[in-house]
Design an enzyme around this catalytic site. Structure first.
Site, PDB file in Angstrom:
ATOM      1  N   ALA A 192      12.467  60.824 132.879  1.00  0.00           N
ATOM      2  CA  ALA A 192      13.501  60.343 133.802  1.00  0.00           C
ATOM      3  C   ALA A 192      13.276  58.881 134.152  1.00  0.00           C
ATOM      4  CB  ALA A 192      13.497  61.195 135.058  1.00  0.00           C
ATOM      5  N   PRO A 193      14.313  58.070 134.364  1.00  0.00           N
ATOM      6  CA  PRO A 193      15.722  58.464 134.388  1.00  0.00           C
ATOM      7  C   PRO A 193      16.389  58.614 133.030  1.00  0.00           C
ATOM      8  CG  PRO A 193      15.503  56.151 134.931  1.00  0.00           C
ATOM      9  CD  PRO A 193      14.106  56.672 134.770  1.00  0.00           C
ATOM     10  N   GLY A 194      15.711  58.352 131.950  1.00  0.00           N
ATOM     11  CA  GLY A 194      16.243  58.775 130.658  1.00  0.00           C
ATOM     12  C   GLY A 194      16.717  57.673 129.730  1.00  0.00           C
ATOM     13  N   SER A 195      16.391  56.423 130.031  1.00  0.00           N
ATOM     14  CA  SER A 195      16.896  55.385 129.121  1.00  0.00           C
ATOM     15  C   SER A 195      16.255  55.503 127.738  1.00  0.00           C
ATOM     16  CB  SER A 195      16.694  53.995 129.716  1.00  0.00           C
ATOM     17  OG  SER A 195      15.444  53.894 130.328  1.00  0.00           O
ATOM     18  N   LYS A 196      14.996  55.884 127.705  1.00  0.00           N
ATOM     19  CA  LYS A 196      14.362  56.013 126.381  1.00  0.00           C
ATOM     20  C   LYS A 196      14.823  57.307 125.706  1.00  0.00           C
ATOM     21  CE  LYS A 196      10.445  53.271 127.925  1.00  0.00           C
ATOM     22  NZ  LYS A 196      10.681  53.371 129.378  1.00  0.00           N
ATOM     23  N   ASP A 222      10.494  65.986 132.903  1.00  0.00           N
ATOM     24  CA  ASP A 222      10.027  65.177 134.035  1.00  0.00           C
ATOM     25  C   ASP A 222       9.594  66.115 135.154  1.00  0.00           C
ATOM     26  OD1 ASP A 222      10.278  61.981 134.670  1.00  0.00           O
ATOM     27  OD2 ASP A 222      10.234  63.171 136.506  1.00  0.00           O
ATOM     28  N   ASP A 285       5.497  58.024 128.166  1.00  0.00           N
ATOM     29  CA  ASP A 285       5.811  56.837 128.981  1.00  0.00           C
ATOM     30  C   ASP A 285       5.402  57.208 130.407  1.00  0.00           C
ATOM     31  OD1 ASP A 285       6.932  54.288 129.375  1.00  0.00           O
ATOM     32  OD2 ASP A 285       8.781  55.170 130.107  1.00  0.00           O
ATOM     33  N   CYS A 338       4.425  50.419 132.173  1.00  0.00           N
ATOM     34  CA  CYS A 338       4.962  49.108 132.560  1.00  0.00           C
ATOM     35  C   CYS A 338       3.963  48.456 133.505  1.00  0.00           C
ATOM     36  CB  CYS A 338       6.356  49.212 133.161  1.00  0.00           C
ATOM     37  SG  CYS A 338       6.504  50.414 134.472  1.00  0.00           S
TER      38      CYS A 338
HETATM   39  C1  LIG Z   1       7.747  55.353 133.918  1.00  0.00           C
HETATM   40  S1  LIG Z   1       8.747  56.607 134.509  1.00  0.00           S
HETATM   41  C2  LIG Z   1       9.509  57.147 133.030  1.00  0.00           C
HETATM   42  C3  LIG Z   1      10.657  56.310 132.575  1.00  0.00           C
HETATM   43  C4  LIG Z   1      11.435  56.942 131.459  1.00  0.00           C
HETATM   44  N1  LIG Z   1      10.592  57.214 130.320  1.00  0.00           N
HETATM   45  C5  LIG Z   1      12.612  56.103 131.047  1.00  0.00           C
HETATM   46  O1  LIG Z   1      12.538  55.387 130.066  1.00  0.00           O
HETATM   47  O2  LIG Z   1      13.663  56.182 131.692  1.00  0.00           O
HETATM   48  C6  LIG Z   1       7.612  57.870 134.835  1.00  0.00           C
HETATM   49  C7  LIG Z   1       8.229  59.194 135.149  1.00  0.00           C
HETATM   50  O3  LIG Z   1       7.164  60.129 135.179  1.00  0.00           O
HETATM   51  C8  LIG Z   1       7.487  61.136 136.098  1.00  0.00           C
HETATM   52  N2  LIG Z   1       6.209  61.834 136.394  1.00  0.00           N
HETATM   53  C9  LIG Z   1       5.266  61.525 137.306  1.00  0.00           C
HETATM   54  N3  LIG Z   1       4.231  62.377 137.195  1.00  0.00           N
HETATM   55  C10 LIG Z   1       4.534  63.226 136.182  1.00  0.00           C
HETATM   56  C11 LIG Z   1       3.876  64.328 135.599  1.00  0.00           C
HETATM   57  N4  LIG Z   1       2.683  64.726 136.006  1.00  0.00           N
HETATM   58  N5  LIG Z   1       4.496  64.983 134.606  1.00  0.00           N
HETATM   59  C12 LIG Z   1       5.712  64.606 134.171  1.00  0.00           C
HETATM   60  N6  LIG Z   1       6.379  63.565 134.683  1.00  0.00           N
HETATM   61  C13 LIG Z   1       5.793  62.881 135.676  1.00  0.00           C
HETATM   62  C14 LIG Z   1       8.150  60.418 137.235  1.00  0.00           C
HETATM   63  O4  LIG Z   1       8.986  61.309 137.934  1.00  0.00           O
HETATM   64  C15 LIG Z   1       8.923  59.323 136.484  1.00  0.00           C
HETATM   65  O5  LIG Z   1      10.235  59.747 136.284  1.00  0.00           O
END
Ligand SMILES: C[S@@+](CC[C@H](N)C(=O)[O-])C[C@H]1O[C@@H](n2cnc3c(N)ncnc32)[C@H](O)[C@@H]1O
Length: 824
Positions: A192-196, A222, A285, A338
């Site tokens: 999330a939010p899902g761009s990748k 997520d 990610d 990031c």
């Molecule tokens: C860097 S963001 C991901 C961005 C996403 N890949 C994108 O491109 O839109 C990290 C995400 O990891 C989720 N998150 C945090 N801890 C997590 C866990 N233990 N397992 C799965 N997701 C987790 C958060 O809710 C957040 O949405």
């Protein structure tokens, strides 16, 4: 797709969405631009952090000669970047038209307020010129009327319509290093939010032929349920039956190893059920401190501390190691953050290589995307505890930081042995003098230079870190280099408790192996409970606390409170759908239709899943329903009681399912001229006699009462000649033929639209821009200049979707149909 479904739940969810999602076009009230203009009466952010500067100077991520440039760039606001969605000819046509209509007039540098503005440009490393960079800040956009009126409006609209995605340039990079092919099964672990995820789906569908389905699949996972819904909303725009959204802690993502067979006919499964669920590609990610995003989130300057990265290090390793376990041998995994911090970056990569015991190879991808500027990963860095720096684990007499954070990544057992050796030889490193002598900096023996760090000042972006791995052999839990240490793979989670400032007695969960379904509550003798120097950053603390809370609920086993994904086996319903709409065999229905309620008489929505997603759903049943599935496939039909003909089909076509269904429909299908199509888009039901084309009227009268589809005649051809005429949410690509079509209701004497008013208005504007511009602008939210209006709408759409996905079948609302048929 009805709106205005109101109710308490709707309002709450709407608020949750607004709070939880990134508002990409609108400046939050409490924020300045970050460009220091301080407009709007709000004080600009302080873009200073001595701790940040001290930390990164010491880490050497930027050569000294570039330091000022690096810092100056970090303080500037981020330029706007976006991707044109989709692939193939459709996306390329949008690109070319966009160039012609909007950017060619800005080919030369412009000057606004004495500042020279670069013309829009493509991101050179992104394939097919489909990603763009605009250097204007929001302030400049506001001041320059030509840009304001043309580009800003254009971007807002295209984003709303789903034709472009605003995305940070660097965030587009990780999927490009994943080397995805259309037949791959992909796991996006923190999606999330899902761009990748959207980018991954684009590749999955890149070679789709009209009427044929891709074999690939994306599982987008997520931990955060609100963000899962955001993810569903984002990816819904792809109209893909090849996606499954799940809501797990990635570090405990179920392996779906078969547990027991249940006596149901559809459980005959051809999926690799001996090994459970394995993936060709894994994207990790991971959650991170995010200091590479300071240009767009300037509040981070104030919050920044080294503890933010330290506190997430363990979780990042755990998530990545789960990815390793779930990856097929020969498959590729990309780890990305990031964050610029080596503790979240190279140290994690090093630990992945050590823990995987030779089964993961860090790939040299320097020849891939050659025009992307990047720096090699560090081989040497330091670790910052709460009170002091450590150059080597030797100095860490209180075990205040983790061995895996150091370049050598030595295990506790190794350290203990070495220390005992030193004691025996009279070289007492445990000498409790307050100031430990600084050891020589450790240098990693691993090929960490193959990792990539993208620095902001290299190409005017955010900061990012990426590492690509290939799995070269099966993953065995014991690390080959130190197999005597039974705890070597799992001490992290126990230690992480000490980082959140809470006492823990060293029980940690190991990343699961693919072979296991049940969590391994591994005894962890080396977990440290050390109050001496708990490096506890608030954000990391919150993250870990919430994850622990969540873990309590994440007991493995069938999910309660989540509707199961069931195959629709009611032949009567399937036959009635096939015969009413004349669905050809080229779109198989049996084995592809799923519902979320066991009682088929109460089914409100039917979803279409690709074979790949169907196989996972079957495997999930065989393994005892381990997967917590938030959304599966593509909504294709919705119940719509036909009061005028009780014997007719009780399901109408859902608008997102129409692109999939249309090439296979032979009945309830009409072709309208432009004039009649426009009439159909009007707010009220249109009497048959009002249509101009007699052939259309007579074809309409010969249809059964109920749902039908109206296609705009020659819409495919017109696409190529006019952007305004063709870019539309409803104008979808079917191979090279782009078709504009809508779902309608054929009543006894009139026709009405089965799409929400706001979408019909957008379509009107796209298809008939001259007329709409002359009409009442205020009634058309797409024309409104206020960002608020658009945000309001978008929020409502998400809200609506949440209710559908969240409430399941039992609470699905009958009002939906009535509402969207408001003109009838
Ligand atoms: C860097 S963001 C991901 C961005 C996403 N890949 C994108 O491109 O839109 C990290 C995400 O990891 C989720 N998150 C945090 N801890 C997590 C866990 N233990 N397992 C799965 N997701 C987790 C958060 O809710 C957040 O949405």
């Amino acid at each position: 797709m009805g709106r205005g479904k109101g109710g308490k739940r709707g309002r709450t969810q709407r608020r949750d969405f607004r709070d939880g999602r990134e508002n990409v076009w609108k400046k939050p009230r409490e924020q300045g631009d970050g460009d220091g203009d301080g407009d709007g009466g709000w004080a600009p952010f302080v873009v200073e952090s001595p701790a940040f500067e001290e930390y990164y100077k010491k880490q050497g991520i930027v050569p000294e000669s570039e330091w000022e440039q690096f810092m100056a760039c970090l303080r500037k606001s981020l330029p706007t970047t976006f991707r044109i969605n989709g692939g193939g000819q459709y996306a390329e046509c949008i690109r070319d038209q966009m160039r012609r209509d909007f950017f060619d007039c800005l080919k030369d540098e412009t000057e606004i307020d004495g500042e020279v503005i670069e013309p829009p440009r493509t991101l050179p490393w992104y394939p097919n010129d489909l990603a763009w960079h605009l250097s204007f800040s929001r302030r400049q956009l506001r001041k320059a009327s030509i840009l304001q009126s043309r580009i800003h409006e254009f971007l807002k609209e295209e984003n709303e319509l789903g034709n472009i995605t605003r995305q940070e340039a660097v965030s587009m990079v990780p999927p490009l290093f994943l080397d995805v092919k259309p037949n791959h099964r992909i796991l996006d672990m923190c999606a999330a939010p899902g761009s990748k995820t959207f980018q991954l789906l684009e590749v999955i569908h890149k070679d789709d032929q009209p009427g044929a389905l891709s074999q690939g699949m994306v599982i987008a996972n997520d931990l955060n349920v609100q963000r899962c819904h955001l993810l569903i909303h984002q990816t819904k725009r792809m109209c893909s039956p090849n996606i499954l959204v799940t809501n797990h802690e990635a570090q405990h993502f179920p392996g779906l190893k078969k547990k027991k067979l249940e006596g149901r006919s559809f459980l005959i499964c051809v999926v690799r059920d001996d090994t459970g669920l394995l993936f060709d590609r894994v994207l990790c990610d991971v959650p991170c401190s995010g200091d590479g995003t300071m240009r767009k989130a300037p509040d981070l300057w104030k919050k920044w501390s080294p503890g933010m990265g330290n506190g997430l290090h363990c979780l990042q390793i755990q998530i990545a190691m789960r990815g390793v376990a779930l990856l097929e041998v020969g498959g590729r995994m990309v780890y990305s953050t990031c964050s610029l911090n080596p503790i979240e970056d190279e140290a994690v990569v090093g630990e992945i290589l050590r823990q995987s015991g030779g089964c993961m190879e860090l790939l040299d991808v320097s020849s891939e995307l050659p025009t992307l500027r990047r720096r090699p990963g560090l081989k040497s860095w330091k670790v910052r505890g709460r009170r002091r720096w450590f150059s080597s684990y030797h100095e860490d007499k209180y075990r205040a930081v983790l061995p895996s954070m150091f370049p050598s990544g030595k295990r506790m057992a190794q350290i203990t042995r070495e220390r005992e050796g030193d004691m025996d030889s009279g070289n007492n490193v445990e000498n409790p003098s307050e100031e430990a002598t600084e050891s020589e900096a450790e240098v990693s023996e691993l090929p960490l230079e193959r990792c990539m760090r993208i620095l902001p000042h290299d190409q005017d972006t955010g900061g990012f870190f990426i590492a690509a791995f290939q799995k070269v052999g099966p993953y065995k839990r014991k690390c080959s280099y130190e197999s005597s240490s039974s705890h070597s793979c799992c001490f992290c989670s126990g230690v992480s408790n000490s980082f959140s400032g809470k006492k823990s007695r060293g029980r940690g969960k190991a990343p699961q192996e693919a072979e296991e379904n049940v969590d391994n509550d591994t005894e962890n003798p080396e977990a440290v409970d050390n109050d001496n120097e708990p490096d506890n950053a608030q954000s990391a603390e919150l993250e870990l606390d919430s994850q622990r809370e969540n873990r309590k609920q994440q007991k493995q086993g069938p999910w309660h409170g989540v509707d199961p994904v069931l195959f629709l086996e009611d032949d009567q319903i399937i036959r009635s759908l096939a015969s009413y709409y004349g669905i050809q065999e080229s779109l198989p229905l049996s084995g592809h239709l799923v519902v979320r309620s066991e009682d088929t008489s109460r089914v409100k929505r039917i979803y279409y899943v690709s074979k790949s997603v169907g196989d996972v759903a079957r495997l999930n049943f065989r393994s005892g329903q381990m997967l917590k599935i938030t959304s599966a496939g593509l909504k294709i039909f919705e119940r719509h009681s036909n009061k005028e003909d009780a014997s007719a089909c009780n399901f109408r076509i859902a608008s997102e399912g129409l692109p999939l269904l249309l090439p296979h429909l032979t009945k309830q299908l009409l072709y309208a001229t432009k004039d009649d199509f426009k009439l159909l888009l009007s707010p009220s039901a249109v009497p048959f006699v009002a249509f101009k084309d007699p052939a259309f009227t007579s074809a309409m009268q010969s249809l059964l009462v109920g749902c039908c589809v109206v296609v705009l005649k020659d819409s495919g051809k017109s696409f190529m000649t006019s952007l305004k005429f063709s870019i539309s949410l409803f104008c979808f690509a079917v191979g090279t033929n782009d078709v504009t079509a809508v779902g309608c209701w054929r009543g006894r004497t009139n026709m009405s639209l089965l799409v929400p008013r706001v979408e019909a208005d957008q379509m009107l504007k796209r298809l008939f821009p001259e007329e709409v511009e002359a009409g009442d602008r205020t009634s058309n939210p797409v024309n409104a200049n206020e960002d608020d209006t658009l945000e309001e709408q978008k929020g409502d759409e998400m809200d609506e979707h949440t209710i559908e996905e969240d409430e399941g079948e039992e609470k699905g609302d009958e009002k939906d149909g009535r509402h969207t048929l408001e003109g009838q």
